[in-house]
Write a protein that holds these residues in place. Structure first.
Motif, PDB file in Angstrom:
ATOM      1  N   THR A  50       0.835  -1.201   0.000  1.00 34.22           N
ATOM      2  CA  THR A  50       0.000   0.000   0.000  1.00 34.22           C
ATOM      3  C   THR A  50       0.871   1.253   0.000  1.00 34.22           C
ATOM      4  O   THR A  50       0.607   2.212  -0.730  1.00 34.22           O
ATOM      5  CB  THR A  50      -0.955  -0.012   1.207  1.00 34.22           C
ATOM      6  N   THR A  54       0.919   4.093  -3.102  1.00 29.49           N
ATOM      7  CA  THR A  54       0.641   5.521  -2.956  1.00 29.49           C
ATOM      8  C   THR A  54       1.880   6.368  -3.223  1.00 29.49           C
ATOM      9  O   THR A  54       1.786   7.444  -3.815  1.00 29.49           O
ATOM     10  CB  THR A  54       0.000   5.845  -1.590  1.00 29.49           C
ATOM     11  N   LYS A 112      -3.704  13.609  -2.017  1.00 31.13           N
ATOM     12  CA  LYS A 112      -5.170  13.485  -2.039  1.00 31.13           C
ATOM     13  C   LYS A 112      -5.638  12.694  -3.260  1.00 31.13           C
ATOM     14  O   LYS A 112      -6.490  11.809  -3.146  1.00 31.13           O
ATOM     15  CB  LYS A 112      -5.802  14.884  -2.023  1.00 31.13           C
ATOM     16  N   SER A 114      -3.961  10.487  -4.935  1.00 34.75           N
ATOM     17  CA  SER A 114      -3.582   9.088  -4.746  1.00 34.75           C
ATOM     18  C   SER A 114      -4.612   8.374  -3.887  1.00 34.75           C
ATOM     19  O   SER A 114      -5.103   7.306  -4.246  1.00 34.75           O
ATOM     20  CB  SER A 114      -2.198   8.980  -4.109  1.00 34.75           C
ATOM     21  N   HIS A 115      -4.944   8.967  -2.759  1.00 33.27           N
ATOM     22  CA  HIS A 115      -5.853   8.311  -1.810  1.00 33.27           C
ATOM     23  C   HIS A 115      -7.302   8.281  -2.263  1.00 33.27           C
ATOM     24  O   HIS A 115      -8.040   7.388  -1.865  1.00 33.27           O
ATOM     25  CB  HIS A 115      -5.742   8.959  -0.430  1.00 33.27           C
ATOM     26  N   GLU A 116      -7.705   9.230  -3.075  1.00 34.08           N
ATOM     27  CA  GLU A 116      -9.116   9.280  -3.477  1.00 34.08           C
ATOM     28  C   GLU A 116      -9.391   8.673  -4.848  1.00 34.08           C
ATOM     29  O   GLU A 116     -10.515   8.285  -5.123  1.00 34.08           O
ATOM     30  CB  GLU A 116      -9.606  10.733  -3.460  1.00 34.08           C
ATOM     31  N   CYS A 119      -4.736   5.118  -5.915  1.00 33.71           N
ATOM     32  CA  CYS A 119      -4.116   4.016  -5.161  1.00 33.71           C
ATOM     33  C   CYS A 119      -5.158   2.957  -4.813  1.00 33.71           C
ATOM     34  O   CYS A 119      -5.878   3.053  -3.823  1.00 33.71           O
ATOM     35  CB  CYS A 119      -3.433   4.532  -3.901  1.00 33.71           C
ATOM     36  N   SER A 122      -4.905   1.519  -1.074  1.00 29.57           N
ATOM     37  CA  SER A 122      -5.436   2.308   0.046  1.00 29.57           C
ATOM     38  C   SER A 122      -6.942   2.481  -0.067  1.00 29.57           C
ATOM     39  O   SER A 122      -7.644   2.527   0.945  1.00 29.57           O
ATOM     40  CB  SER A 122      -4.730   3.661   0.170  1.00 29.57           C
ATOM     41  N   ILE A 123      -7.456   2.535  -1.284  1.00 28.73           N
ATOM     42  CA  ILE A 123      -8.906   2.648  -1.471  1.00 28.73           C
ATOM     43  C   ILE A 123      -9.593   1.370  -0.997  1.00 28.73           C
ATOM     44  O   ILE A 123     -10.656   1.428  -0.366  1.00 28.73           O
ATOM     45  CB  ILE A 123      -9.242   3.005  -2.931  1.00 28.73           C
ATOM     46  N   GLU A 126      -9.475   1.317   2.839  1.00 28.37           N
ATOM     47  CA  GLU A 126     -10.367   2.324   3.408  1.00 28.37           C
ATOM     48  C   GLU A 126     -11.734   1.725   3.765  1.00 28.37           C
ATOM     49  O   GLU A 126     -12.489   2.305   4.538  1.00 28.37           O
ATOM     50  CB  GLU A 126     -10.529   3.458   2.402  1.00 28.37           C
ATOM     51  N   ILE A 131      -8.355   6.077   7.265  1.00 30.95           N
ATOM     52  CA  ILE A 131      -7.110   6.471   6.617  1.00 30.95           C
ATOM     53  C   ILE A 131      -6.860   7.957   6.874  1.00 30.95           C
ATOM     54  O   ILE A 131      -7.736   8.789   6.622  1.00 30.95           O
ATOM     55  CB  ILE A 131      -7.182   6.231   5.084  1.00 30.95           C
ATOM     56  N   HIS A 133      -3.547  11.084   6.666  1.00 32.07           N
ATOM     57  CA  HIS A 133      -2.218  11.333   6.120  1.00 32.07           C
ATOM     58  C   HIS A 133      -1.708  12.708   6.518  1.00 32.07           C
ATOM     59  O   HIS A 133      -2.477  13.614   6.845  1.00 32.07           O
ATOM     60  CB  HIS A 133      -2.182  11.158   4.595  1.00 32.07           C
TER      61      HIS A 133
END
Length: 148
Positions: A50, A54, A112, A114-116, A119, A122-123, A126, A131, A133
């Motif tokens: 993970t 990211t 942001k 990457s996470h939303e 990635c 991480s998604i 979640e 999560i 950061h």
């Protein structure tokens, strides 16, 4: 995408994974679970993957944004459920991004995105974990011998 995971023998709890791209990865269990502590635990590999997912995104997004990124580290700190299944319940990602004249708003945007959006790891996580950061930027203004 595919992966084959093989138990390496009748003693211990070591497993060898061969990825679809032909790379090998060893995993082992803790001694209290029959392992010999020879390699990362499978859930550590999930966490490391993970982080790699990211960090890859962040570097790629910053490069596409014409940012002079020179390094990107991400430290992941997690908590897991007490009872089975011991899923991740919290994961904090702390990014240390090094480069020249990096714009904080673009670093924050890359994390942001990457996470939303990008990635996958991480998604997926979640779904069970909270999560969070943070990030810091280190200006890498020193010239290297090759550039001087």
């Amino acid at each position: 995408m595919e992966c084959t995971v093989r138990w390496t023998g009748l003693s211990g709890m070591t497993f060898l994974a061969e990825t679809g791209s032909g790379h090998l990865l060893t995993m082992d269990g803790a001694p209290d679970g029959g392992g010999r502590d020879l390699a990362p635990r499978p859930m550590e590999v999930v966490l490391a993957g993970t982080g790699g997912c990211t960090a890859y995104d962040v570097v790629l997004i910053l490069r596409k944004g014409h940012q002079d990124v020179r390094g990107c580290d991400v430290t992941l700190k997690s908590e897991r459920a007490e009872k089975e299944p011991k899923v991740f319940t919290k994961i904090h990602f702390h990014f240390t991004v090094r480069g020249r004249n990096l714009k904080p708003n673009l670093v924050e945007r890359a994390i942001k995105l990457s996470h939303e959006k990008y990635c996958s790891a991480s998604i997926m996580l979640e779904k069970t974990a909270e999560i969070t950061h943070s990030f810091e930027i280190i200006d890498d203004l020193a010239e290297t011998a090759a550039e001087a």
